[in-house]
Write a protein that holds these residues in place. Structure first.
Motif, PDB file in Angstrom:
ATOM      1  N   PRO A  64       1.052  -1.059  -0.054  1.00  0.00           N
ATOM      2  CA  PRO A  64       0.396  -0.067  -0.234  1.00  0.00           C
ATOM      3  C   PRO A  64       0.781   1.118   0.030  1.00  0.00           C
ATOM      4  N   GLU A  65       1.712   1.377   0.549  1.00  0.00           N
ATOM      5  CA  GLU A  65       2.656   2.767   0.749  1.00  0.00           C
ATOM      6  C   GLU A  65       2.904   2.514  -1.053  1.00  0.00           C
ATOM      7  N   LEU A  66       3.996   1.491  -1.579  1.00  0.00           N
ATOM      8  CA  LEU A  66       4.727   1.786  -2.554  1.00  0.00           C
ATOM      9  C   LEU A  66       3.724   2.045  -3.640  1.00  0.00           C
ATOM     10  N   HIS A  67       1.698   1.854  -3.609  1.00  0.00           N
ATOM     11  CA  HIS A  67       0.851   2.417  -4.672  1.00  0.00           C
ATOM     12  C   HIS A  67       0.721   3.956  -4.300  1.00  0.00           C
ATOM     13  N   ASP A  68       0.977   4.373  -2.815  1.00  0.00           N
ATOM     14  CA  ASP A  68       0.547   6.033  -2.650  1.00  0.00           C
ATOM     15  C   ASP A  68       1.375   6.245  -3.278  1.00  0.00           C
ATOM     16  N   TYR A  69       2.670   6.193  -3.229  1.00  0.00           N
ATOM     17  CA  TYR A  69       3.973   6.860  -3.460  1.00  0.00           C
ATOM     18  C   TYR A  69       4.145   6.900  -5.405  1.00  0.00           C
ATOM     19  N   ILE A  70       2.996   6.261  -6.163  1.00  0.00           N
ATOM     20  CA  ILE A  70       3.014   5.512  -7.428  1.00  0.00           C
ATOM     21  C   ILE A  70       2.379   6.693  -7.772  1.00  0.00           C
ATOM     22  N   ASP A 116       8.307  18.635  -3.692  1.00  0.00           N
ATOM     23  CA  ASP A 116      10.216  18.835  -3.902  1.00  0.00           C
ATOM     24  C   ASP A 116      10.870  18.999  -4.501  1.00  0.00           C
ATOM     25  N   GLY A 117      11.034  17.416  -4.877  1.00  0.00           N
ATOM     26  CA  GLY A 117      12.044  16.685  -5.443  1.00  0.00           C
ATOM     27  C   GLY A 117      11.482  17.357  -7.337  1.00  0.00           C
ATOM     28  N   TYR A 118      10.529  17.597  -7.719  1.00  0.00           N
ATOM     29  CA  TYR A 118      10.285  18.119  -9.299  1.00  0.00           C
ATOM     30  C   TYR A 118      10.478  19.058  -8.876  1.00  0.00           C
ATOM     31  N   ILE A 119      10.338  20.470  -8.212  1.00  0.00           N
ATOM     32  CA  ILE A 119      11.220  21.901  -8.289  1.00  0.00           C
ATOM     33  C   ILE A 119      12.626  21.587  -8.135  1.00  0.00           C
ATOM     34  N   ASP A 120      13.167  21.239  -7.802  1.00  0.00           N
ATOM     35  CA  ASP A 120      14.655  20.941  -7.563  1.00  0.00           C
ATOM     36  C   ASP A 120      14.813  20.280  -9.242  1.00  0.00           C
ATOM     37  N   TYR A 121      14.235  19.511  -9.870  1.00  0.00           N
ATOM     38  CA  TYR A 121      14.385  19.635 -10.530  1.00  0.00           C
ATOM     39  C   TYR A 121      14.218  20.608 -12.385  1.00  0.00           C
ATOM     40  N   LEU A 122      12.843  20.887 -11.317  1.00  0.00           N
ATOM     41  CA  LEU A 122      12.841  22.517 -12.659  1.00  0.00           C
ATOM     42  C   LEU A 122      14.369  23.491 -12.426  1.00  0.00           C
ATOM     43  N   GLY A 123      14.698  23.636 -11.661  1.00  0.00           N
ATOM     44  CA  GLY A 123      15.223  24.324 -10.883  1.00  0.00           C
ATOM     45  C   GLY A 123      17.378  24.012 -11.940  1.00  0.00           C
ATOM     46  N   GLN A 124      16.913  22.092 -11.893  1.00  0.00           N
ATOM     47  CA  GLN A 124      18.675  21.780 -12.734  1.00  0.00           C
ATOM     48  C   GLN A 124      18.178  22.624 -13.714  1.00  0.00           C
ATOM     49  N   GLY A 136       1.295   8.739  -6.556  1.00  0.00           N
ATOM     50  CA  GLY A 136       1.853  10.250  -5.935  1.00  0.00           C
ATOM     51  C   GLY A 136       2.221  10.663  -7.275  1.00  0.00           C
ATOM     52  N   ALA A 137       3.011  10.025  -7.952  1.00  0.00           N
ATOM     53  CA  ALA A 137       3.925  10.679  -8.881  1.00  0.00           C
ATOM     54  C   ALA A 137       3.812  10.794 -10.232  1.00  0.00           C
ATOM     55  N   ILE A 138       2.574   9.273 -11.046  1.00  0.00           N
ATOM     56  CA  ILE A 138       1.671   9.321 -11.758  1.00  0.00           C
ATOM     57  C   ILE A 138       0.745  10.065 -12.231  1.00  0.00           C
ATOM     58  N   SER A 139       0.018  10.695 -11.552  1.00  0.00           N
ATOM     59  CA  SER A 139      -1.548  11.333 -11.047  1.00  0.00           C
ATOM     60  C   SER A 139      -1.399  12.163 -10.627  1.00  0.00           C
ATOM     61  N   HIS A 140      -1.384  12.144  -9.148  1.00  0.00           N
ATOM     62  CA  HIS A 140      -1.606  12.989  -7.989  1.00  0.00           C
ATOM     63  C   HIS A 140      -0.347  14.494  -8.428  1.00  0.00           C
ATOM     64  N   LEU A 141       0.421  13.703  -8.576  1.00  0.00           N
ATOM     65  CA  LEU A 141       1.655  15.335  -9.073  1.00  0.00           C
ATOM     66  C   LEU A 141       1.300  16.063  -9.741  1.00  0.00           C
ATOM     67  N   PRO A 142       1.353  15.242 -11.400  1.00  0.00           N
ATOM     68  CA  PRO A 142       0.754  15.626 -12.861  1.00  0.00           C
ATOM     69  C   PRO A 142      -0.328  16.829 -12.617  1.00  0.00           C
ATOM     70  N   ASN A 190       3.320  11.482   0.104  1.00  0.00           N
ATOM     71  CA  ASN A 190       3.700  11.542  -0.506  1.00  0.00           C
ATOM     72  C   ASN A 190       3.823  12.952  -1.927  1.00  0.00           C
ATOM     73  N   ILE A 191       2.661  13.885  -1.722  1.00  0.00           N
ATOM     74  CA  ILE A 191       2.244  15.084  -3.071  1.00  0.00           C
ATOM     75  C   ILE A 191       3.887  15.398  -2.770  1.00  0.00           C
ATOM     76  N   MET A 192       3.247  15.922  -0.677  1.00  0.00           N
ATOM     77  CA  MET A 192       4.826  16.568  -0.671  1.00  0.00           C
ATOM     78  C   MET A 192       6.223  16.891  -1.014  1.00  0.00           C
ATOM     79  N   ASN A 193       6.891  15.406  -0.911  1.00  0.00           N
ATOM     80  CA  ASN A 193       8.107  15.100  -0.825  1.00  0.00           C
ATOM     81  C   ASN A 193       7.856  14.755  -2.763  1.00  0.00           C
ATOM     82  N   LEU A 194       6.986  14.870  -3.311  1.00  0.00           N
ATOM     83  CA  LEU A 194       7.005  14.324  -5.026  1.00  0.00           C
ATOM     84  C   LEU A 194       7.285  15.967  -5.646  1.00  0.00           C
TER      85      LEU A 194
END
Length: 366
Positions: free
Chosen positions: A179-185, A251-259, A187-193, A245-249
């Motif tokens: 279940p934890e992996l489900h929410d992370y996945i 943060d990572g996406y904002i860092d990647y945009l900065g790159q 989060g990345a491919i649905s919630h973050l977008p 999960n959304i907050m962590n993702l």
């Protein structure tokens, strides 16, 4: 073991579609449901999908639900948790509990709190429609859709296999993950977008002082922000239930945009090329088998002559075959995809038939 009794607490599009599949594959099954909408329940009973229904979770209903071999929790997350508390004293130790929610952490936490770990398998059928309610349910909605199964660690293998068999009977594609992996996945491919799409639309809205951005916001911009039209109520709930999960993702996406911002600002255009090349290669590798958490669209474009009655002629051809068009519009911006007219359908089968009909009439399809 042969299972023959099924309960649904909440009975909308997904619950109704699962119930239809069960009825098709197990004609003698006893299927009962709770829902606050009486017309949905009456229609399901009339069509033979339900044997019995309840509009309130009183002692009679809870007793009957608790004795069913499968219990599907199909209400919104907050309601599922409350319904579980009501149901807990009545649940048979032989019952298999599952849900259909897009976030797992809250329901699994409630299951552990109530001591039902050895009976619960989180479920997430990655299917749906923009049409809602039991009236629009269809067992075929689940065909070739991924159906995530997220069992609690203590659940016996035979129970997992029983739910897996139900998903296979519906011609879904079961995937078993934690279940934890489900929410992370998701989060990345649905919630973050969805958050990104909505923020991009709002950002452009803020910058669109003279309205020209909106005027020409077709083509690529409209495609990549399509999901920003999703239900605000649903996304408020998802952001609340999958916040970490959304907050962590994010943060990572904002860092990647900065790159990538640094790469562009320093004019390292070889790296810019690699940035787009890597994205293209990964995107092009996606499989078309099954469906993900973001709903597909069934749309194509077509060239039409600039003459009176041209659109009416196309609509008439499709209407003759009883094809229902969801949306039709002129492509003013054709930078990415050619075709002067975009036609969208509710389902893939209608789109494919429409393509065939129009090609037979010598239209160019894109």
């Amino acid at each position: 073991m042969q299972y023959n009794s099924y309960a649904f607490i909440g009975f909308g599009l997904i619950a109704g579609s699962i119930a239809r599949s069960i009825r098709e594959n197990h004609p003698t099954a006893n299927i009962i449901a709770f829902n606050r909408s009486l017309p949905s329940l009456e229609l399901a009973k009339k069509e033979g999908v339900l044997n019995e229904y309840f509009q309130t979770l009183d002692e009679e209903a809870l007793t009957k639900f608790g004795q069913c071999e499968f219990i599907f929790l199909c209400a919104p997350v907050e309601a599922n948790n409350k319904n579980l508390e009501l149901l807990r004293p009545y649940v048979s130790k032989e019952s298999i509990l599952t849900d259909v929610g897009s976030v797992k952490n809250s329901i699994h936490a409630k299951i552990r709190e109530l001591g039902l770990q050895d009976q619960f398998i989180g479920g997430h059928p990655m299917a749906g429609s923009e049409k809602t309610g039991f009236a629009n349910s269809n067992s075929k909605i689940l065909e070739n859709a991924y159906y995530i199964l997220a069992p609690e660690p203590g659940v016996k293998k035979e129970r997992i296999n029983a739910l897996r068999s139900l998903t296979l009977e519906a011609r879904a594609i079961p995937l078993i993950i934690k279940p934890e992996l489900h929410d992370y996945i998701t989060g990345a491919i649905s919630h973050l977008p969805h958050v990104i799409a909505a923020s991009l639309v709002n950002f452009v809205h803020q910058k669109d002082e003279d309205g020209f951005m909106k005027l020409i916001a077709a083509g690529g911009f409209k495609d990549i922000t399509r999901i920003a039209s999703s239900s605000p109520d649903m996304w408020r709930s998802i952001c609340s239930s999958n916040k970490d999960n959304i907050m962590n993702l994010l943060d990572g996406y904002i860092d990647y945009l900065g790159q990538i911002k640094t790469v562009i600002s320093t004019e390292a255009f070889d790296q810019v090329y690699t940035f787009f090349e890597d994205a293209k290669n990964y995107r092009d590798s996606f499989t078309n088998v099954g469906s993900g958490p973001i709903k597909k669209t069934y749309v194509f474009s077509i060239d039409v002559e600039d003459k009176a009655g041209a659109i009416a002629e196309i609509a008439s051809l499709l209407a003759h075959e009883n094809l229902s068009i969801k949306n039709i519009g002129i492509n003013h911006n054709r930078e990415i995809q050619p075709g002067a007219l975009a036609i969208e359908f509710y389902e893939e089968s209608s789109m494919l038939l429409a393509k065939h009909i129009l090609k037979e009439s010598h239209y160019d399809i894109y």
